[in-house]
Structure formats: C-alpha cells, structure tokens
Design an enzyme around this catalytic site. Structure first.
Site, PDB file in Angstrom:
ATOM      1  N   HIS A  51       0.573  -1.156   0.141  1.00 14.94           N
ATOM      2  CA  HIS A  51      -0.317   0.291   0.002  1.00 14.94           C
ATOM      3  C   HIS A  51       0.960   1.469   0.047  1.00 14.94           C
ATOM      4  O   HIS A  51       1.619   1.728   0.753  1.00 14.94           O
ATOM      5  CB  HIS A  51      -0.816   0.310   1.230  1.00 14.94           C
ATOM      6  CG  HIS A  51      -2.261   1.083   1.331  1.00 14.94           C
ATOM      7  ND1 HIS A  51      -2.816   0.902   1.829  1.00 14.94           N
ATOM      8  CD2 HIS A  51      -1.769   2.117   0.953  1.00 14.94           C
ATOM      9  CE1 HIS A  51      -3.964   2.160   1.502  1.00 14.94           C
ATOM     10  NE2 HIS A  51      -3.107   2.925   1.283  1.00 14.94           N
TER      11      HIS A  51
ATOM     12  N   HIS B  98       1.496   5.622  -1.744  1.00 13.24           N
ATOM     13  CA  HIS B  98       1.102   6.047  -3.415  1.00 13.24           C
ATOM     14  C   HIS B  98       2.514   6.658  -3.454  1.00 13.24           C
ATOM     15  O   HIS B  98       3.359   7.257  -3.491  1.00 13.24           O
ATOM     16  CB  HIS B  98       0.577   7.223  -2.630  1.00 13.24           C
ATOM     17  CG  HIS B  98      -0.728   7.085  -1.911  1.00 13.24           C
ATOM     18  ND1 HIS B  98      -1.922   6.712  -2.176  1.00 13.24           N
ATOM     19  CD2 HIS B  98      -0.977   6.007  -0.973  1.00 13.24           C
ATOM     20  CE1 HIS B  98      -2.964   6.069  -2.107  1.00 13.24           C
ATOM     21  NE2 HIS B  98      -2.328   5.778  -0.385  1.00 13.24           N
TER      22      HIS B  98
ATOM     23  N   ASN C 150      -4.820   6.593  -7.261  1.00 10.48           N
ATOM     24  CA  ASN C 150      -5.283   8.115  -6.584  1.00 10.48           C
ATOM     25  C   ASN C 150      -4.320   8.696  -7.523  1.00 10.48           C
ATOM     26  O   ASN C 150      -3.624   9.988  -6.182  1.00 10.48           O
ATOM     27  CB  ASN C 150      -5.234   8.258  -5.400  1.00 10.48           C
ATOM     28  CG  ASN C 150      -5.077   8.199  -4.827  1.00 10.48           C
ATOM     29  OD1 ASN C 150      -3.653   7.294  -4.486  1.00 10.48           O
ATOM     30  ND2 ASN C 150      -4.497   8.754  -3.278  1.00 10.48           N
TER      31      ASN C 150
ATOM     32  N   ASP D 240      -8.483   3.697  -3.535  1.00 13.50           N
ATOM     33  CA  ASP D 240      -7.897   3.713  -1.920  1.00 13.50           C
ATOM     34  C   ASP D 240      -7.940   5.087  -2.541  1.00 13.50           C
ATOM     35  O   ASP D 240      -7.849   6.335  -3.270  1.00 13.50           O
ATOM     36  CB  ASP D 240      -6.637   3.519  -1.813  1.00 13.50           C
ATOM     37  CG  ASP D 240      -5.770   3.740  -0.789  1.00 13.50           C
ATOM     38  OD1 ASP D 240      -6.893   3.596   0.560  1.00 13.50           O
ATOM     39  OD2 ASP D 240      -5.083   4.180  -0.825  1.00 13.50           O
TER      40      ASP D 240
ATOM     41  N   ASP E  50       1.705   2.875   3.860  1.00 10.21           N
ATOM     42  CA  ASP E  50       0.402   4.111   3.175  1.00 10.21           C
ATOM     43  C   ASP E  50       1.020   5.121   2.708  1.00 10.21           C
ATOM     44  O   ASP E  50       1.105   5.935   3.008  1.00 10.21           O
ATOM     45  CB  ASP E  50      -0.811   3.915   4.174  1.00 10.21           C
ATOM     46  CG  ASP E  50      -1.603   5.075   3.906  1.00 10.21           C
ATOM     47  OD1 ASP E  50      -1.082   5.270   2.496  1.00 10.21           O
ATOM     48  OD2 ASP E  50      -2.423   5.471   4.640  1.00 10.21           O
TER      49      ASP E  50
ATOM     50  N   HIS F  60       3.507  14.378   0.683  1.00  8.57           N
ATOM     51  CA  HIS F  60       2.657  15.460   0.164  1.00  8.57           C
ATOM     52  C   HIS F  60       3.640  16.865   0.366  1.00  8.57           C
ATOM     53  O   HIS F  60       4.937  16.075   0.962  1.00  8.57           O
ATOM     54  CB  HIS F  60       1.682  16.379   1.237  1.00  8.57           C
ATOM     55  CG  HIS F  60       0.647  15.282   0.706  1.00  8.57           C
ATOM     56  ND1 HIS F  60       0.010  15.191   0.245  1.00  8.57           N
ATOM     57  CD2 HIS F  60      -0.218  13.834   2.294  1.00  8.57           C
ATOM     58  CE1 HIS F  60      -1.345  14.162   0.084  1.00  8.57           C
ATOM     59  NE2 HIS F  60      -0.955  13.409   1.391  1.00  8.57           N
TER      60      HIS F  60
ATOM     61  N   PHE G 244      -4.472  14.604   4.235  1.00  8.49           N
ATOM     62  CA  PHE G 244      -3.652  13.522   4.804  1.00  8.49           C
ATOM     63  C   PHE G 244      -2.938  13.138   4.129  1.00  8.49           C
ATOM     64  O   PHE G 244      -3.375  12.558   2.821  1.00  8.49           O
ATOM     65  CB  PHE G 244      -5.398  12.857   5.472  1.00  8.49           C
ATOM     66  CG  PHE G 244      -6.420  12.827   5.678  1.00  8.49           C
ATOM     67  CD1 PHE G 244      -6.500  12.805   7.034  1.00  8.49           C
ATOM     68  CD2 PHE G 244      -7.542  13.856   4.980  1.00  8.49           C
ATOM     69  CE1 PHE G 244      -7.615  12.854   7.661  1.00  8.49           C
ATOM     70  CE2 PHE G 244      -8.263  13.555   5.274  1.00  8.49           C
ATOM     71  CZ  PHE G 244      -8.553  14.067   7.102  1.00  8.49           C
TER      72      PHE G 244
HETATM   73  N1  LIG Z   1      -3.720   7.597   4.069  1.00  7.04           N
HETATM   74  C1  LIG Z   1      -3.766   8.836   3.440  1.00  7.04           C
HETATM   75  O1  LIG Z   1      -3.801   9.938   4.463  1.00  7.04           O
HETATM   76  N2  LIG Z   1      -3.561   9.396   3.048  1.00  7.04           N
HETATM   77  C2  LIG Z   1      -3.118   8.738   1.559  1.00  7.04           C
HETATM   78  C3  LIG Z   1      -4.981   7.749   0.674  1.00  7.04           C
HETATM   79  C4  LIG Z   1      -5.347   6.785   1.947  1.00  7.04           C
HETATM   80  O2  LIG Z   1      -4.493   5.744   1.703  1.00  7.04           O
HETATM   81  O3  LIG Z   1      -6.066   6.617   2.152  1.00  7.04           O
HETATM   82  C5  LIG Z   1      -3.182   9.761  -0.372  1.00  7.04           C
HETATM   83  O4  LIG Z   1      -3.229   9.379  -1.398  1.00  7.04           O
HETATM   84  O5  LIG Z   1      -2.714  10.667   0.766  1.00  7.04           O
HETATM   85 ZN   LIG Z   2      -7.203   4.350   1.978  1.00  5.38          ZN
END
Ligand SMILES: NC(=O)N[C@@H](CC(=O)O)C(=O)O
Ligand SMILES: [Zn+2]
Length: 425
Positions: A61, A63, A95, A153, A306, A310, A324
C-alpha cells in the site's frame, strides 16, 4: 555473472535464531544458501559483515503520486525511497491524476517503473472511473494491462450495490478487491479521530464506525460473492473484531495495518501539526492495543506503510486544511524493529514474515522468501547502530512524518532487486 553475499545473518524459523549463511545469486535468482564459507572464485562478492539478510521487504500500500502529482513524489524518487527503506516490491495506489482507471495509465506506470524505478512496482487500478463511485472501470482490460487488484483507495466505495458488482466482477477474473473503508456520511470534514485530542482542541472527530461500518458491509458482500477482499489500513477495534469474525466463518478476507497505527494514538499528537494527520487517523490507545492483538493473532495479515507523501507547503496549511497522509518508506522497518522486536514483544521472524512472506502469500507473489529458486530480491539490515530520523535526509520528496527525531535501530543499508544493487549506503 554470479554474486555472493557472504557472512550474512539469516533468520532461521526452525531454531528461532540468526544463523550465518552465504548466498549465491545467479540469473536474477537465489541459487544457493550455504553455511560453509564458499570458494567465490571470480564471482562478485558483497560482505554482509554480520548484518541481517532478509528477503526484500514488500509494501502492498503506497502512493507514488505519478502521474499527476509529481511535485509530491514521482516513480523515480518514490521507488528509490522504497529501496532505501529495504523494500524490493511495492504496490501503488490509483489515486493519481488521471486516476489509474484505464489500461494506458497502468501501462504508463509499469513502463516508467521499468525505465526509472529502483524496485518492482505493482499497480492497482481503480474500482470506479475517476474514483467517483458512479461507474465501474473495465476490470478485464485493466487486468490485461497489468493491474494486480482493484481499489478506490483514498475514498470508500459508498454504494453497496456498486461494491457488490465490483466484487462479483473481480471474483470472475480471479482478482482481489482492496478496500479503503470509510463511510462519508459519518465523517464530514473532520481531521482527527473522535477522541481525547479532538475534544481538547474543540475539533470535530472521525468516528471509529466510519471505518468499521464498511468492513462489516464488505465482509458480507465478500461472503456473497466469494471474492478475495482485502481491508486497507485497519485502525479500529471494531474493524479488528469484524475481520476476526469473518475469518472464523471462512470468508476470504485479509487485512493490513500501518506502523503508525501500531505505535501512535491520538493522545500522542503534540499540537495541531499536520504531520500527525493521516487517514484513517491516529485512534485511541485502546484501538492501538486492538490492532496489535489483531496482527499478533493473525486477524491482520500484513504490515504496509501507506507511504503518502505531500509537499511541505500543503502540510503547512495546518491540521484542518492540509491533506491526509504521512511518508512511510524510510522509517517503517526501523520503527517496527525498535518498537516490537527490540522490546522483546515479537521475534524478528514474526516481523519479517509480516513484511515479506505474508504479503507474498496474500497477493500470490513469487518473492518474499529467502530460498533457492526465489527472485534475488534481498535486503541487508543493520540491527545494531542507532540513528535519529531526519526527515530532511529522506530520499522521498515527502518529508511529512511525525517520527522526526526518533532514535531507532534496524536500518536497511543495502537493497538488491533481481540480483542488482538498487540502493546502497
Ligand atoms: N492515507 C492517507 O492519509 N492518505 C492517502 C490516501 C489513503 O491511503 O487513503 C493519500 O493518498 O494521501
Ligand atoms: Zn486509504
């Protein structure tokens, strides 16, 4: 061309101890593990000098923000940060912008990862077009393009019929559904959990039920459709309870948890600093205890970061307005090692399984094991030296972490992907 990694310490599941082994790599595969110091001949040699040698860590998981949000991260920086964190395979969330909802975007990610990526990248594709929850994507075409599962997600699939249709379709293709569990009607504009920190700061809170209500709905839909249903970033006691029950009655459900939800509660949040803002939010100490028990008894299968980078500017908007998410690659293993293995709560083997062989089992990957014939994806980890987390030294573009200044042990120092060094100190 063969490569020997000599004098590594490997976890032995029989004796529950570290054992010195020498590993030969040939043609991108592990060819041999031996206790006898070998004649390495003309082979290339890496001396592990007593460091831990593990199967490469797997993170299901993450990003990578590419395409579309390259100012936060891109495939090059994200995969290098992953390699630095000891990961050799990562699965990236859809996403992006555009959302990964067409075969072209899946192929873009796979091609760029092949060209510029330091580690293996497995893309997920969206369940619904643009992750808007209105219309299913073309699952068959996305699978054909190389997607390994379906998820929206970042947001929950709000409509139960939509989720049921998605599960039935995914099941018919032998693909898993990976769910971000969140009921929008129960959330409405909150940034932290509904608990002590929210009360003390006069903030609206995200209740536990907003996650668990989707878990409960979805395990029933998974039972009805027979799909492999995987729950993202479990954070609440109620979700753990529902997943445990679902597993007991034979529903094909698996689940993941993040280091921050195993280590921090809302009572640890020091101020309205958005580096402590992620979704799901840090929950109560009681929830932290429940997710720990969940992973200990097998209710939760794997650990994921996760990794959600940012920009500093976005995080400077403050707790209410910042997006988030926190970065995860470069702190995950040291955090878990220091908090759970050094303290004697878990064996090293238990932790390694949850970051290697278990994710491989859950998602049917060939990596995740240190054995002859397996892909030569390995990680060398220094279990001795303590270092302080310095976000400014992260390879990731995202410096957004609540763990800055923490003193940790268990730092990955060398990462090998398909027999080639992907990261070295
Ligand atoms: N986990 C998060 O706080 N943010 C994730 C989105 C997600 O995993 O739900 C994101 O794309 O920034
Ligand atoms: Zn998520």
């Amino acid at each position: 061309m063969s490569l020997w990694i000599v004098n590594g310490k490997v976890w032995d599941n029989e004796t529950k101890e570290l054992q010195t082994l020498h590993i030969r790599i040939e043609n991108k595969q592990i060819a041999e593990l031996t206790a006898e110091l070998p004649d390495t001949g003309s082979a290339e040699v890496i001396d592990a000098q007593g460091k831990l040698v593990s199967a490469g860590l797997i993170d299901m998981h993450v990003h990578l923000r590419d395409p579309g949000f390259e100012y936060k991260e891109d495939i090059e920086t994200g995969t290098l940060a992953a390699a630095k964190g000891g990961f050799t395979t990562i699965a990236c969330m859809p996403n992006t912008r555009p959302v990964t909802d067409t075969p072209d975007t899946v192929k873009y990610i796979l091609n760029k990862a092949k060209d510029k990526g330091a580690v293996k990248v497995l893309p997920y594709a969206a369940i619904t077009k643009n992750e808007l929850g209105r219309e299913l994507t073309d699952f068959a075409a996305l699978k054909e393009a190389g997607a390994i599962g379906f998820t929206d997600d970042g947001v929950g699939v709000q409509n139960a019929q939509m989720m049921k249709d998605a599960m039935a379709l995914a099941h018919s293709l032998g693909m898993p559904i990976i769910a971000h569990c969140e009921d929008d009607s129960l959330v409405v504009g909150a940034a932290v959990t509904d608990g002590k920190f929210a009360r003390e700061n006069g903030l609206k809170g995200i209740p536990n039920e907003s996650e668990a209500i989707h878990v409960g709905r979805d395990v029933l839909l998974a039972e009805a459709t027979g799909v492999h249903y995987h729950v993202c970033h479990v954070s609440t006691e109620q979700s753990v309870r529902l997943i445990r029950l679902a597993k007991q009655v034979g529903i094909q459900v698996t689940a993941e948890v993040c280091p921050h939800h195993l280590i921090l509660s809302d009572e640890d949040i020091p101020s309205l600093d958005a580096n402590w803002k992620m979704n799901p939010p840090l929950r109560s100490p009681r929830d932290v205890q429940a997710v720990i028990e969940g992973i200990e008894d097998g209710t939760i299968d794997i650990i994921v970061t996760d990794h959600a980078p940012h920009s500093a500017e976005e995080k400077a908007r403050g707790m209410l307005l910042a997006p988030f998410g926190i970065t995860g690659f470069e702190t995950a293993f040291p955090l878990m090692y220091t908090k759970f293995v050094k303290t004697g709560k878990w064996s090293l083997g238990f932790l390694l399984e949850r970051m290697t062989s278990e994710p491989a089992r859950v998602f049917g990957l060939s990596s995740g094991r240190l054995e002859a014939g397996a892909p030569a994806d390995l990680t060398l980890i220094d279990l001795v030296n303590e270092r302080e987390v310095d976000p400014q030294s992260f390879v990731s573009k995202g410096k957004n972490t609540p763990f800055g200044g923490w003193k940790l042990q268990g730092w990955p120092v060398l990462t090998i992907v398909d027999g080639t060094v992907a990261w070295s100190e």
